[in-house]
Design an enzyme around this catalytic site. Structure first.
Site, PDB file in Angstrom:
ATOM      1  N   GLY A  72      27.726   2.892 -23.073  1.00 33.60           N
ATOM      2  CA  GLY A  72      28.473   3.640 -22.062  1.00 33.60           C
ATOM      3  C   GLY A  72      27.859   3.518 -20.680  1.00 33.60           C
ATOM      4  O   GLY A  72      28.384   4.052 -19.701  1.00 33.60           O
ATOM      5  N   GLN A  73      26.726   2.809 -20.599  1.00 35.61           N
ATOM      6  CA  GLN A  73      26.099   2.678 -19.284  1.00 35.61           C
ATOM      7  C   GLN A  73      27.017   1.881 -18.363  1.00 35.61           C
ATOM      8  O   GLN A  73      27.573   0.862 -18.763  1.00 35.61           O
ATOM      9  CB  GLN A  73      24.753   1.965 -19.414  1.00 35.61           C
ATOM     10  CG  GLN A  73      23.715   2.796 -20.156  1.00 35.61           C
ATOM     11  CD  GLN A  73      22.400   2.046 -20.303  1.00 35.61           C
ATOM     12  OE1 GLN A  73      22.082   1.210 -19.485  1.00 35.61           O
ATOM     13  NE2 GLN A  73      21.681   2.361 -21.357  1.00 35.61           N
ATOM     14  N   GLY A  74      27.135   2.339 -17.107  1.00 34.39           N
ATOM     15  CA  GLY A  74      28.077   1.749 -16.145  1.00 34.39           C
ATOM     16  C   GLY A  74      28.058   0.235 -16.127  1.00 34.39           C
ATOM     17  O   GLY A  74      29.109  -0.401 -16.143  1.00 34.39           O
TER      18      GLY A  74
END
Ligand code: G3D
Length: 188
Positions: A72-74
């Site tokens: 989910g990290q950008g």
């Protein structure tokens, strides 16, 4: 081999393979949820943050799940769309205690819903409103409003309150998802 596995083998029923994408912002609890869903012996003690994505496999009586735990990290979110086409279902995990980033989750959801590989499909989406064990979490009504879930009219969806920490709600959500996947397979 468990009793149900033996029964399935006896009846010569083959489990259907299904791909499930687990999406959501970093820290929402995706890896913890997936770890909880795996058979007890396969659970890992230390969960490392997902870089890119992890693949996990587990089975129920009728389905054999391959779950793509997408980071989910950008900087990794651009990877998500490469897996949309082959996905039979989506699990979208929300950190119900994270009021600051719920707007970012909403934007990611909107981007997902308008993607050409998702937009016209009746792909089931299970929303896990995670971390319900914490105090001062957003209610299901609040989350439905903020994420505008009522606008999703062409796909089956379900907002399931859960806690990956206690395990509460996970089974209910997965049962719903399994039923929708089987329904969709029968429809085709
Ligand atoms: P991610 O895979 O979405 O990035 P993780 O998220 O599964 O790595 O979880 C991020 C943090 O949230 C972890 O804490 C994890 O223990 C915690 N967490 C996950 N689910 C729940 C839950 O239901 N309730 C609570 N209270 N915490 C949860 P750490 O401290 O290891 O970063």
């Amino acid at each position: 081999m468990g009793l149900l596995d033996k029964l399935v083998a006896c009846l010569r029923l083959r489990r259907r393979d299904v791909n499930v994408l687990c999406l959501g912002l970093d820290n929402s609890g995706k890896s913890t949820i997936i770890d909880r869903l795996k058979p007890a012996g396969a659970q890992v003690q230390e969960i490392t943050p997902t870089i890119g994505f992890n693949v996990e496999k587990f089975s129920t009586v009728s389905l054999s799940f391959t779950v793509f735990d997408m980071s989910g990290q950008g900087r990794y979110r651009y990877l998500w769309e490469h897996y949309y086409k082959d996905a039979h279902a989506i699990i979208f995990v929300i950190d119900s205690a994270d009021k600051l980033r719920i707007v970012v989750a909403k934007e990611e959801l909107e981007t997902l819903l308008i993607h050409p590989d998702i937009k016209h499909r009746q792909i089931p989406i299970l929303f896990f409103a995670n971390k319900m064990d914490l105090k001062d979490v957003m209610s299901s009504g609040m989350l439905t409003q903020i994420l505008r879930l009522y606008n999703i009219q062409t796909k089956p969806w379900f907002l399931c309150l859960c806690s990956a920490l206690t395990g509460e709600g996970l089974l209910e959500g997965m049962e719903w998802l399994q039923d929708r996947i089987i329904e969709e397979m029968k429809r085709k």
